[in-house]
Design a protein around this motif. Structure first.
Motif, PDB file in Angstrom:
ATOM      1  N   PHE A  32       0.845  -1.203   0.000  1.00  0.00           N
ATOM      2  CA  PHE A  32       0.000   0.000   0.000  1.00  0.00           C
ATOM      3  C   PHE A  32       0.874   1.244   0.000  1.00  0.00           C
ATOM      4  CE2 PHE A  32      -3.235  -2.867   2.152  1.00  0.00           C
ATOM      5  CZ  PHE A  32      -3.916  -3.082   0.968  1.00  0.00           C
ATOM      6  N   ASP A  33       0.553   2.139  -0.910  1.00  0.00           N
ATOM      7  CA  ASP A  33       1.447   3.266  -1.164  1.00  0.00           C
ATOM      8  C   ASP A  33       0.603   4.544  -1.272  1.00  0.00           C
ATOM      9  OD1 ASP A  33       3.055   5.187  -2.279  1.00  0.00           O
ATOM     10  OD2 ASP A  33       3.907   3.864  -3.806  1.00  0.00           O
ATOM     11  N   GLN A  34       0.705   5.357  -0.235  1.00  0.00           N
ATOM     12  CA  GLN A  34      -0.119   6.558  -0.162  1.00  0.00           C
ATOM     13  C   GLN A  34       0.154   7.515  -1.319  1.00  0.00           C
ATOM     14  OE1 GLN A  34      -0.687   8.057   3.846  1.00  0.00           O
ATOM     15  NE2 GLN A  34      -0.755  10.153   3.076  1.00  0.00           N
ATOM     16  N   LYS A  35       1.434   7.576  -1.750  1.00  0.00           N
ATOM     17  CA  LYS A  35       1.780   8.498  -2.839  1.00  0.00           C
ATOM     18  C   LYS A  35       1.147   8.062  -4.156  1.00  0.00           C
ATOM     19  CE  LYS A  35       5.967  10.288  -3.773  1.00  0.00           C
ATOM     20  NZ  LYS A  35       7.461  10.197  -3.678  1.00  0.00           N
ATOM     21  N   ASN A 336     -15.355  17.391 -10.571  1.00  0.00           N
ATOM     22  CA  ASN A 336     -14.190  16.499 -10.525  1.00  0.00           C
ATOM     23  C   ASN A 336     -14.424  15.226  -9.705  1.00  0.00           C
ATOM     24  OD1 ASN A 336     -13.302  19.519 -10.561  1.00  0.00           O
ATOM     25  ND2 ASN A 336     -11.746  18.408 -11.695  1.00  0.00           N
ATOM     26  N   GLY A 337     -15.326  15.291  -8.751  1.00  0.00           N
ATOM     27  CA  GLY A 337     -15.618  14.090  -7.960  1.00  0.00           C
ATOM     28  C   GLY A 337     -14.375  13.471  -7.362  1.00  0.00           C
ATOM     29  N   ALA A 338     -13.585  14.277  -6.652  1.00  0.00           N
ATOM     30  CA  ALA A 338     -12.327  13.769  -6.093  1.00  0.00           C
ATOM     31  C   ALA A 338     -12.599  12.802  -4.946  1.00  0.00           C
ATOM     32  CB  ALA A 338     -11.458  14.937  -5.634  1.00  0.00           C
ATOM     33  N   VAL A 339     -13.337  13.279  -3.948  1.00  0.00           N
ATOM     34  CA  VAL A 339     -13.709  12.376  -2.853  1.00  0.00           C
ATOM     35  C   VAL A 339     -14.700  11.338  -3.393  1.00  0.00           C
ATOM     36  CG1 VAL A 339     -15.008  12.227  -0.684  1.00  0.00           C
ATOM     37  CG2 VAL A 339     -13.234  13.975  -0.958  1.00  0.00           C
ATOM     38  N   ASN A 403     -12.318   8.681   3.407  1.00  0.00           N
ATOM     39  CA  ASN A 403     -11.965   9.691   4.398  1.00  0.00           C
ATOM     40  C   ASN A 403     -10.647  10.385   4.010  1.00  0.00           C
ATOM     41  OD1 ASN A 403     -10.933  10.914   6.753  1.00  0.00           O
ATOM     42  ND2 ASN A 403     -10.556   8.938   7.752  1.00  0.00           N
ATOM     43  N   VAL A 404     -10.651  11.710   3.965  1.00  0.00           N
ATOM     44  CA  VAL A 404      -9.432  12.449   3.595  1.00  0.00           C
ATOM     45  C   VAL A 404      -8.952  13.349   4.732  1.00  0.00           C
ATOM     46  CG1 VAL A 404      -9.872  12.377   1.115  1.00  0.00           C
ATOM     47  CG2 VAL A 404     -10.867  14.222   2.469  1.00  0.00           C
ATOM     48  N   TYR A 405      -9.347  13.005   5.962  1.00  0.00           N
ATOM     49  CA  TYR A 405      -9.039  13.887   7.097  1.00  0.00           C
ATOM     50  C   TYR A 405      -8.183  13.244   8.177  1.00  0.00           C
ATOM     51  CZ  TYR A 405     -13.087  16.002   4.843  1.00  0.00           C
ATOM     52  OH  TYR A 405     -13.953  16.507   3.918  1.00  0.00           O
ATOM     53  N   GLY A 406      -7.634  12.063   7.919  1.00  0.00           N
ATOM     54  CA  GLY A 406      -6.756  11.444   8.909  1.00  0.00           C
ATOM     55  C   GLY A 406      -7.333  10.200   9.550  1.00  0.00           C
ATOM     56  N   ARG A 407      -6.543   9.605  10.448  1.00  0.00           N
ATOM     57  CA  ARG A 407      -6.920   8.320  11.039  1.00  0.00           C
ATOM     58  C   ARG A 407      -8.058   8.464  12.034  1.00  0.00           C
ATOM     59  NH1 ARG A 407      -2.400   4.750  10.480  1.00  0.00           N
ATOM     60  NH2 ARG A 407      -2.891   3.661  12.399  1.00  0.00           N
ATOM     61  N   ASP A 501      -4.418  20.103   1.672  1.00  0.00           N
ATOM     62  CA  ASP A 501      -4.391  19.775   3.109  1.00  0.00           C
ATOM     63  C   ASP A 501      -5.018  18.420   3.432  1.00  0.00           C
ATOM     64  OD1 ASP A 501      -7.026  20.334   2.631  1.00  0.00           O
ATOM     65  OD2 ASP A 501      -7.258  21.791   4.265  1.00  0.00           O
ATOM     66  N   TRP A 502      -5.299  17.615   2.429  1.00  0.00           N
ATOM     67  CA  TRP A 502      -5.823  16.281   2.679  1.00  0.00           C
ATOM     68  C   TRP A 502      -4.838  15.475   3.522  1.00  0.00           C
ATOM     69  CZ3 TRP A 502      -7.988  13.571  -2.349  1.00  0.00           C
ATOM     70  CH2 TRP A 502      -9.239  14.121  -2.651  1.00  0.00           C
ATOM     71  N   ASP A 503      -5.393  14.623   4.381  1.00  0.00           N
ATOM     72  CA  ASP A 503      -4.579  13.653   5.114  1.00  0.00           C
ATOM     73  C   ASP A 503      -5.131  12.260   4.779  1.00  0.00           C
ATOM     74  OD1 ASP A 503      -3.445  11.897   6.876  1.00  0.00           O
ATOM     75  OD2 ASP A 503      -3.794  13.121   8.676  1.00  0.00           O
ATOM     76  N   LEU A 504      -4.409  11.546   3.936  1.00  0.00           N
ATOM     77  CA  LEU A 504      -4.915  10.256   3.444  1.00  0.00           C
ATOM     78  C   LEU A 504      -4.576   9.078   4.351  1.00  0.00           C
ATOM     79  CD1 LEU A 504      -4.345  10.619  -0.418  1.00  0.00           C
ATOM     80  CD2 LEU A 504      -6.480  10.809   0.866  1.00  0.00           C
ATOM     81  N   SER A 505      -4.005   9.374   5.531  1.00  0.00           N
ATOM     82  CA  SER A 505      -3.627   8.251   6.404  1.00  0.00           C
ATOM     83  C   SER A 505      -4.865   7.440   6.834  1.00  0.00           C
ATOM     84  CB  SER A 505      -2.861   8.753   7.628  1.00  0.00           C
ATOM     85  OG  SER A 505      -3.674   9.637   8.380  1.00  0.00           O
ATOM     86  N   GLY A 506      -6.001   8.120   6.977  1.00  0.00           N
ATOM     87  CA  GLY A 506      -7.232   7.417   7.358  1.00  0.00           C
ATOM     88  C   GLY A 506      -7.738   6.514   6.231  1.00  0.00           C
ATOM     89  N   ALA A 507      -7.642   7.031   5.002  1.00  0.00           N
ATOM     90  CA  ALA A 507      -8.053   6.215   3.850  1.00  0.00           C
ATOM     91  C   ALA A 507      -7.157   4.984   3.736  1.00  0.00           C
ATOM     92  CB  ALA A 507      -7.989   7.043   2.569  1.00  0.00           C
ATOM     93  N   MET A 508      -5.852   5.161   3.987  1.00  0.00           N
ATOM     94  CA  MET A 508      -4.928   4.019   3.914  1.00  0.00           C
ATOM     95  C   MET A 508      -5.288   2.978   4.977  1.00  0.00           C
ATOM     96  SD  MET A 508      -3.273   4.956   1.343  1.00  0.00           S
ATOM     97  CE  MET A 508      -2.230   3.510   1.183  1.00  0.00           C
ATOM     98  N   GLN A 509      -5.639   3.497   6.142  1.00  0.00           N
ATOM     99  CA  GLN A 509      -6.063   2.621   7.239  1.00  0.00           C
ATOM    100  C   GLN A 509      -7.301   1.805   6.795  1.00  0.00           C
ATOM    101  OE1 GLN A 509      -7.648   5.055  10.374  1.00  0.00           O
ATOM    102  NE2 GLN A 509      -6.824   3.784  12.021  1.00  0.00           N
TER     103      GLN A 509
END
Ligand SMILES: [Zn+2]
Length: 547
Positions: A32-35, A336-339, A403-407, A501-509
């Motif tokens: 899994f690769d957040q980048k 764009n429908g990003a989320v 989720n784009v706001y963190g864990r 300012d997205w934090d994708l760590s929650g999505a990765m989780q």
């Protein structure tokens, strides 16, 4: 060497081999690769992809990109015809909004105005449909054998115009119809389906803001715009000829034409012994329809199972790739429908990469569906034309808007309690020290409003889990605050774009959690099952018996 030393050496060797023994889950999770995930979201949500509307250049770019990426991460073409695509024939229809609905009773006549008083359309692929029939009030219009409930009581409603209440019967007995939570019987889609099955000429739902969960403005808005439906090949003659809604006030007036009282009829409808009420009012409506045929596509990739005996059984991950395209009148016209749902689509690529490393016993399918935003059409089409049998499909896992706001410390399962898939989610959540929580708003029927539902309707156990709202290292209330901000400002707006300012760590989780759910199901001894009270259990059992 002394004996003791030899033993020590042997022991060390054993330990070393054990440590090196490949752990497929750990290896898969390490991919899994957040980048890469963010990069794929950026591409899908770029202006170049034009908002990913079905049947446009944006679709062409999107589906080609996905096929290429699936191949790159090691997932093969998922359609048995050797391609990554399933064609989905869609039809755009625009109705004539000048039509008026005439109600003719012995005490007088009413002529209702489109949008103000009623809305109606036909999803039959015909240029004109004429509805003419006696109006029958059928209460909630429900036939639910598992609750011993039948609003029709054997009445032949062929050729009649059915008038029904929205939601399911809100009876005091919590054991019936899921208590406060809306069951499928409460959705308008169900009401039109049952009307078609019983051969009615029309199905008109009485709008009420509370039980519907939205106001009349939501019902009437955008009706003059082109809507989409699936072209089922038979001109959709299996659908009810006319489907629609009427305002509560006009329904009251209709009852008065028959010398009857709507409030009284509503009370009767809450009783199990309710009987349909013929209103002795005739309804007449002529609808003209403009049709436009459009081919769209689902994208499907596959990681073959490692066990020859089980590889013809499947777990499906589904996420919709489509969004609203280009439109509106503002400065930024690209949706764009990003989320919603570049995130879920990009998650499919991460999952495919991980599964091609881990390869569980059963096969895993990655299904990026079209036209979710037009009424779950791509997933419905797959479910009606499955490329792999439903009774060999163990589970469907849906991903819509990550989720784009963190864990978070919690995981929300929409429709918690529906199937044994909950247990898999709980086990995976526990590994992350997270807790599983139910949908905070079950009365809104979210379980019935995204792609997993298309599969549930065909009996396939389906789960829809999301990040919760309890964020790690964030003040209390933060979760609800960011969610409300998204819904009020960006949801289904051109401003749903990738933010710095997205934090994708929650999505990765969540991707890891969903990976573990699918992985365990794909290796499990037994198939997941619906809970006894689920409205989909009987359908599944029939499907497993081969019916
Ligand atoms: Zn969505």
């Amino acid at each position: 060497m002394e004996v003791g030393r030899v033993w020590l050496l042997v022991l060390m060797l054993i330990l070393a081999t054990a440590a090196k023994k490949p752990d497929p889950v750990r290896e898969a999770v390490a991919t899994f690769d957040q980048k890469a995930f963010l990069e794929n979201i950026r591409t899908l949500a770029s202006d170049e992809f034009e908002g990913r509307s079905p049947g446009t250049r944006g679709e062409e770019l999107t589906i080609k990109f996905l096929a290429k990426k699936f191949a790159e991460v090691g997932a093969s073409a998922g359609n048995p015809d050797g391609t990554y695509f399933q064609k989905v024939p869609l039809v755009g229809y625009t109705i004539d909004t000048g039509a008026s609905l005439k109600l003719i009773g012995s005490r007088g006549e009413l002529s209702l105005k489109f949008a103000d008083d009623y809305v109606a359309w036909t999803r039959r692929l015909v240029e004109e449909v004429q509805m003419q029939g006696e109006v029958v009030f059928v209460g909630y219009g429900v036939q639910a054998p598992e609750y011993g409930w039948d609003d029709y009581k054997g009445l032949d409603v062929k050729g009649k115009v059915l008038l029904m209440l929205i939601n399911d019967p809100q009876v005091p007995d919590e054991r019936l119809f899921g208590g406060k939570a809306m069951t499928y019987y409460g959705r308008w889609t169900y009401k039109y389906e049952i009307a078609a099955k019983l051969g009615a000429a029309g199905a008109i739902i009485i709008h009420e803001t509370g039980p519907a969960g939205y106001g009349w403005n939501v019902v009437r808005n955008g009706r003059e715009r082109e809507q989409f439906t699936i072209d089922s090949g038979n001109k959709n003659l299996g659908l009810c000829p006319v489907e629609g809604w009427i305002t509560y006030e006009k329904a009251e007036a209709l009852f008065k034409l028959a010398g009857k009282d709507l409030a009284e009829a509503k009370r009767a409808a809450l009783e199990r012994n309710f009987r349909p009420l013929a209103l002795e009012v005739k309804a007449e409506l002529l609808l003209k329809n403009k049709l436009r045929y459009v081919d769209s596509h689902n994208v499907i990739a596959k990681v073959e199972g490692s066990d020859p005996k089980l590889r013809n059984e499947y777990v499906i991950y589904v996420a919709h790739w489509d969004h609203f395209g280009i439109g509106g009148s503002g400065a930024d016209r690209i949706y764009n429908g990003a989320v919603d749902n570049a995130t879920g689509t990009a998650a499919l690529l991460e999952l495919a990469k991980a599964f091609s490393k881990a390869r569980p016993k059963r096969s895993v399918l990655f299904l990026a569906v079209t036209a979710e935003e037009r009424g779950l059409l791509g997933s419905a089409y797959y479910a009606e034309h499955p490329l792999y049998p439903h009774n060999k499909t163990l589970a469907v896992i849906n991903i819509d808007s990550m989720n784009v706001y963190g864990r978070t410390k919690d995981v929300v399962v929409i429709g918690l309690g529906a199937s044994s898939l909950d247990d898999y989610v709980r086990a995976a959540a526990r590994l992350q020290d997270r807790v599983v929580k139910p949908d905070p708003e079950p009365e809104k029927g979210y379980y019935y409003r995204s792609d997993h539902f298309s599969f549930a309707k065909h009996g396939v156990p389906a789960v829809y889990a999301e990040s919760g709202i309890d964020y790690v290292d964030k003040p209390k209330g933060y979760g609800m605050q960011v969610r409300e901000r998204y819904v009020s400002q960006d949801y289904h707006q051109p401003s749903d774009e990738v933010r710095e300012d997205w934090d994708l760590s929650g999505a990765m989780q969540d991707i890891e959690l969903l990976f573990r759910v699918g992985y365990e199901v794909a290796n499990a001894k037994r198939m997941p099952t619906w809970r006894p009270k689920s409205e989909f259990r009987a359908i599944r059992e029939a499907s497993l018996r081969g019916k």
